[in-house]
Design a protein around this motif. Structure first.
Motif, short mmCIF file in Angstrom:
data_model
loop_
_atom_site.label_atom_id
_atom_site.label_comp_id
_atom_site.label_asym_id
_atom_site.label_seq_id
_atom_site.Cartn_x
_atom_site.Cartn_y
_atom_site.Cartn_z
N ILE A 33 14.60 43.79 71.34
CA ILE A 33 15.09 42.62 70.54
C ILE A 33 15.34 43.64 69.45
CG2 ILE A 33 15.22 40.15 69.31
CD1 ILE A 33 13.15 39.48 71.51
N VAL A 34 14.04 43.90 68.48
CA VAL A 34 13.46 44.12 67.04
C VAL A 34 14.92 45.68 66.67
CG1 VAL A 34 12.68 46.05 65.21
CG2 VAL A 34 11.64 43.59 66.80
N SER A 35 14.94 46.05 67.66
CA SER A 35 16.00 48.19 67.80
C SER A 35 17.93 47.36 67.62
CB SER A 35 15.75 48.68 69.11
OG SER A 35 15.60 48.37 70.17
N GLU A 36 17.55 46.51 68.35
CA GLU A 36 19.26 45.50 68.65
C GLU A 36 19.05 44.75 67.66
OE1 GLU A 36 22.93 45.26 69.49
OE2 GLU A 36 21.23 46.40 70.48
N VAL A 37 18.44 44.16 66.86
CA VAL A 37 18.81 43.22 66.38
C VAL A 37 19.13 43.98 64.52
CG1 VAL A 37 17.65 41.55 64.62
CG2 VAL A 37 18.31 41.05 66.39
N PHE A 38 17.94 45.17 64.40
CA PHE A 38 17.74 45.41 63.03
C PHE A 38 18.31 47.18 63.20
CE2 PHE A 38 14.12 42.58 62.74
CZ PHE A 38 14.62 41.85 61.25
N GLY A 40 20.80 47.81 65.74
CA GLY A 40 22.32 47.94 66.56
C GLY A 40 21.99 48.85 67.62
N ASP A 41 21.38 48.51 68.60
CA ASP A 41 20.91 49.93 69.42
C ASP A 41 19.33 49.27 69.55
OD1 ASP A 41 21.86 52.00 71.06
OD2 ASP A 41 22.48 53.33 69.41
N ASP A 42 19.39 50.18 71.15
CA ASP A 42 18.63 49.72 72.19
C ASP A 42 17.61 50.88 71.94
OD1 ASP A 42 16.63 49.71 74.06
OD2 ASP A 42 17.81 49.08 75.66
N ALA A 43 16.54 50.74 71.49
CA ALA A 43 14.54 51.92 71.52
C ALA A 43 15.09 53.24 72.75
CB ALA A 43 13.77 51.23 71.31
N GLY A 44 15.46 52.24 74.20
CA GLY A 44 15.10 52.83 75.48
C GLY A 44 13.99 52.58 76.03
N ALA A 45 13.80 52.71 76.88
CA ALA A 45 12.28 52.05 78.20
C ALA A 45 11.42 53.47 78.54
CB ALA A 45 13.10 51.17 79.69
N SER A 46 12.28 54.23 77.75
CA SER A 46 11.35 55.69 77.43
C SER A 46 10.36 55.38 76.62
CB SER A 46 11.75 57.37 77.91
OG SER A 46 12.82 57.31 78.95
#
Length: 281
Positions: A33-38, A40-46
């Motif tokens: 959520i934080v990586s998308e909201v602030f 604009g992308d996914d930090a990633g599962a890794s």
């Protein structure tokens, strides 16, 4: 190929991982959520899996005395039958056997966990749905049994509940603590076993994800080795403080505080998705 992660993003996400790993609010969900909201992308599962090594290191340090005692009793019991009645010997087996469900499911569904399971519609829904599970556990759980009264059945049930945390938004500690409360454990006992149970699974997951994290090839934010190291160290320091806080908090406070927060966050994310402010993937 995704964008490179900045140092500010690495620091913030390391703090988020440390704060949320042990609270029943889902660290993987919060990182998503934080990586998308602030950002604009996914930090990633890794990135999530590797920085979890920092928070698990915090568990190893915080519970070093307990872990050493359990390991020593377990090895003694393997070779000498008279030590097998020792609760610490049994606890060693409870942690080992309780880890099997998440190990099997994590391996079978590893590709889905890294892709479709990170959809924010699913994350937000799980935040809300599992908040209701935690509320039910708090309401119906007798909360009378201590950690010394833990049984093999408890370990297996809580281990199966831990496997639900493969879905971002559920929460590893939320699943295991809720299961413990339903089984009659008090909050502190459920939380302590939850922390011990997480060690093998999270360490294995983090080590397994190291190659992907250092050589990213998919979409999302790509962290450098130095950024991963710093984020992991930050997660360790913040996570250690979070463990100490949670164990004190659950002695005198109910899980309803986390229920309210999960529902509010889930509803907010659903609203942001529904209005197109953020993207689900």
């Amino acid at each position: 190929m995704g964008e490179s992660m900045t140092w500010v993003q690495a620091v913030i996400l390391g703090i988020v991982q440390g704060l949320t790993e042990f609270l029943p609010i889902s660290s993987s969900g919060h990182l998503r959520i934080v990586s998308e909201v602030f950002f604009g992308d996914d930090a990633g599962a890794s990135f999530t899996a590797v920085t979890q090594l920092g928070t698990e290191a915090a568990v190893l340090v915080f519970f070093a005395g307990d872990i050493w005692r359990i390991m020593r009793a377990w090895f003694r019991g393997l070779f000498r039958a008279e030590h097998r009645a020792d609760h610490d010997y049994k606890m060693g087996w409870y942690v080992i056997l309780g880890t099997i469900p998440i190990g099997i499911l994590g391996f079978l569904f590893k590709d889905d966990i890294r892709t479709v399971a990170r959809n924010l519609w699913l994350v937000a829904t799980m935040l809300i749905v599992f908040a209701l599970v935690i509320a039910a556990a708090e309401y119906f759980g007798p909360k009378k049994r201590t950690l010394e009264q833990l049984t093999l059945k408890d370990g297996l049930v809580m281990g199966s509940a831990q496997a639900l945390a493969l879905i971002p938004g559920v929460s590893r500690s939320g699943g295991t603590i809720s299961a413990g409360l339903f089984l009659g454990l008090d909050r502190e006992a459920a939380a302590r076993y939850s922390f011990l149970l997480a060690i093998p699974a999270v360490v294995a997951s983090g080590l397994f994800s190291l190659p992907d994290a250092f050589e990213p090839s998919g979409e999302g934010l790509n962290a450098s080795g130095a950024q991963l190291l710093v984020a992991t160290i930050i997660a360790f320091a913040v996570g250690y403080a979070a463990i100490a806080w949670l164990l004190k908090f659950v002695v005198n406070h109910s899980m309803y505080w986390f229920v309210g927060y999960r529902i509010a966050l889930g509803v907010l994310v659903l609203a942001l998705l529904g209005t197109g402010v953020i993207s689900a993937t």
